[in-house]
Design a protein around this motif. Sequence first.
Motif, PDB file in Angstrom:
ATOM      1  N   ALA A  94       0.870  -1.188   0.000  1.00  0.00           N
ATOM      2  CA  ALA A  94       0.000   0.000   0.000  1.00  0.00           C
ATOM      3  C   ALA A  94       0.900   1.228   0.000  1.00  0.00           C
ATOM      4  CB  ALA A  94      -0.909  -0.001   1.216  1.00  0.00           C
ATOM      5  N   ASP A  95       1.365   1.630  -1.171  1.00  0.00           N
ATOM      6  CA  ASP A  95       2.364   2.689  -1.197  1.00  0.00           C
ATOM      7  C   ASP A  95       1.792   4.072  -1.516  1.00  0.00           C
ATOM      8  OD1 ASP A  95       1.806   2.111  -3.794  1.00  0.00           O
ATOM      9  OD2 ASP A  95       3.853   1.617  -4.396  1.00  0.00           O
ATOM     10  N   GLN A  96       0.452   4.206  -1.473  1.00  0.00           N
ATOM     11  CA  GLN A  96      -0.127   5.539  -1.639  1.00  0.00           C
ATOM     12  C   GLN A  96      -1.211   5.781  -0.585  1.00  0.00           C
ATOM     13  OE1 GLN A  96      -1.770   8.573  -5.072  1.00  0.00           O
ATOM     14  NE2 GLN A  96      -2.215   6.443  -5.405  1.00  0.00           N
ATOM     15  N   VAL A  97      -1.160   6.980  -0.003  1.00  0.00           N
ATOM     16  CA  VAL A  97      -2.211   7.417   0.916  1.00  0.00           C
ATOM     17  C   VAL A  97      -3.057   8.435   0.161  1.00  0.00           C
ATOM     18  CG1 VAL A  97      -2.719   8.624   3.082  1.00  0.00           C
ATOM     19  CG2 VAL A  97      -0.683   7.157   2.918  1.00  0.00           C
ATOM     20  N   VAL A  98      -4.346   8.180   0.079  1.00  0.00           N
ATOM     21  CA  VAL A  98      -5.233   9.112  -0.620  1.00  0.00           C
ATOM     22  C   VAL A  98      -6.194   9.741   0.378  1.00  0.00           C
ATOM     23  CG1 VAL A  98      -7.069   9.347  -2.347  1.00  0.00           C
ATOM     24  CG2 VAL A  98      -5.106   7.861  -2.810  1.00  0.00           C
ATOM     25  N   GLY A  99      -6.199  11.060   0.418  1.00  0.00           N
ATOM     26  CA  GLY A  99      -7.165  11.775   1.240  1.00  0.00           C
ATOM     27  C   GLY A  99      -8.327  12.190   0.359  1.00  0.00           C
ATOM     28  N   ARG A 100      -9.543  12.005   0.861  1.00  0.00           N
ATOM     29  CA  ARG A 100     -10.728  12.378   0.078  1.00  0.00           C
ATOM     30  C   ARG A 100     -11.559  13.331   0.925  1.00  0.00           C
ATOM     31  NH1 ARG A 100     -11.670   7.826  -1.500  1.00  0.00           N
ATOM     32  NH2 ARG A 100     -11.177   7.938  -3.708  1.00  0.00           N
ATOM     33  N   ALA A 101     -12.011  14.417   0.295  1.00  0.00           N
ATOM     34  CA  ALA A 101     -12.791  15.423   1.014  1.00  0.00           C
ATOM     35  C   ALA A 101     -14.283  15.116   0.897  1.00  0.00           C
ATOM     36  CB  ALA A 101     -12.507  16.803   0.421  1.00  0.00           C
ATOM     37  N   VAL A 102     -15.072  15.759   1.735  1.00  0.00           N
ATOM     38  CA  VAL A 102     -16.524  15.556   1.690  1.00  0.00           C
ATOM     39  C   VAL A 102     -17.091  15.940   0.322  1.00  0.00           C
ATOM     40  CG1 VAL A 102     -16.843  15.903   4.178  1.00  0.00           C
ATOM     41  CG2 VAL A 102     -17.049  17.843   2.632  1.00  0.00           C
ATOM     42  N   ASP A 103     -16.404  16.824  -0.407  1.00  0.00           N
ATOM     43  CA  ASP A 103     -16.921  17.215  -1.725  1.00  0.00           C
ATOM     44  C   ASP A 103     -16.333  16.375  -2.852  1.00  0.00           C
ATOM     45  OD1 ASP A 103     -14.362  18.205  -1.822  1.00  0.00           O
ATOM     46  OD2 ASP A 103     -14.919  20.257  -2.324  1.00  0.00           O
TER      47      ASP A 103
END
Length: 531
Positions: A333-342
Amino acid sequence: MTVTTDAPSRPPAAPPRAPAWASLLTGAVAAAVALGTSELLAGLIGPAPSLVLSVGNGVVELGAGTPVKDVAIALFGTGEKTALVIGTVVLALVFGAVLGWVADRVSVVAAGAGLVAFGLLGVVSTLASPLDSTAWAVVIAAAAVAAGVAVLVRLQARTARLHLGGASTAGPGEGAAGARREFLRIALGLAAVGGVVGVLGRTLNGRSRVASVRSTVTLPPAATAPEVPEAVSFEGIDGLTPFFTPNEDFYRIDTALMAPSVDVATWSLRVHGMVDTEVSLTYDDLLALEQFEADVTIACVSNEVGGDLIGTARWQGVRLADVLAMAGVQDGADQVVGRAVDGWTAGFPTEVALDGRDAMIAVAMNGEPLPVEHGFPARLIVPGLYGYVSATKWLQDIELTTWEAFDGYWVPRGWAKEGPVKTQSRIDVPRRGADVQPGRVVIAGVAWAQHRGVARVEVQIDDGPWQAAELADELNVDTWRQWRLEWDAAEGDHLIRVRATDADGMTQSEAPVPVAPDGAEGYHARSIRVA
Ligand SMILES: Nc1nc2c(c(=O)[nH]1)N[C@H]1C(S)=C(S)[C@@H](COP(=O)(O)O)O[C@H]1N2
Ligand SMILES: [Mo]
């Protein structure tokens, strides 16, 4: 020669036409009432899409997708957002005016169809947005269009009387003037109602509610808080950027026309994907985890050389590594993805989250809960990376995935997948256009090389040698440093240039490079006149 205004002998022709100004005004007023209605309903319903915002968002989405990559991000500064909203309103009023003309010269049905089309445009624009409920968008657009059509039909009936007024009892002049006065009174009255109702709707909307919730938040104390020696700031240099950027002056960049209002009562942060156990944290859970504070300078990739899309804050929050450890990151798992409420996303290497730097899920900025514009209730801060690949505001989801499996929001739009901050320096004083007198002049500014640290700043005046500037103390490698140089200025025109070298010994490059795809390069220069 006598000019007759009303020739009695003229045969009755086609039905009289309203004067053009009345047709245009009728349509514009109908549009104003429609927009006002939609704003009011959006405000009453809560965070719901108003016509203005939906259409504006559609414009933003189109802009972001264009190959004109250089302008794309630059579009989202706060000032541009206001301009976009005002532009949308003005265009809608002009479009309405055209429909008013159509109503009088072509057909009322065609004009009504035009209003419906505008409503549909609003609805279609919300389809792409995960935040906006399409059902509400349809209800709001339908009500707005109905109000607009009603006004158009009623006012249009009066525009005909405007003409008839000329042939009425009291004599041509007076009848026409009376009818005109009455028409204007009604039209402008309706326009005023549309405006007042629209402004009321805007103030009623969800943002003010989230702001009041935010003001009741009590921040838990941080376990660790860095000391800030006074020597990180030079005293008494008027115009030099302060070491910490106050929240109200902090640059704001995002694709959200209106900052999302997040209800912390129902909000939670989910950590999922390639993890051993999915984790879900409520706002209270997050505040109950060990808190730390870190001083970090964040920057936007679209910051031009010499630009101000950069700022330093004391952030408080939870170590990202702690939360990732709770979930258990799986191999590969070499990527961290942040996702916003939008729905906005940003991804960066997992390694960066775990290498010991102060990567965090931030809940506070300069001692206050995150301001709504800066991501309330939680956002990511990753020292050393540009915001577009890391600093997800209004965070609701962290996904562990592979580098190949996912690209964040800006990557398919032409920006680099990796976004380490480049070493840069900026001249703050003398300010542009300042009147500088011969003699002792202080040249000063800031330089940054996040997560490497600034080792040296040099200044060149005209064709002179590069001179070492004095550096204020370094707080940590993730924050900028102030620099200054005293100069004995002689009368005439001069060019001042600056360059920084990071702690790895790399001097910033001189050749100018545009902001796209991975950050501007080049020396900041300022020409000044000493007289
Ligand atoms: N949800 C969301 N987060 C976002 C963005 C965005 O468009 N949406 N823009 C990013 C970019 S490009 C930058 S530079 C930083 C800016 O953070 P600030 O507005 O708090 O200064 O936020 C990042 N986080
Ligand atoms: Mo950015």
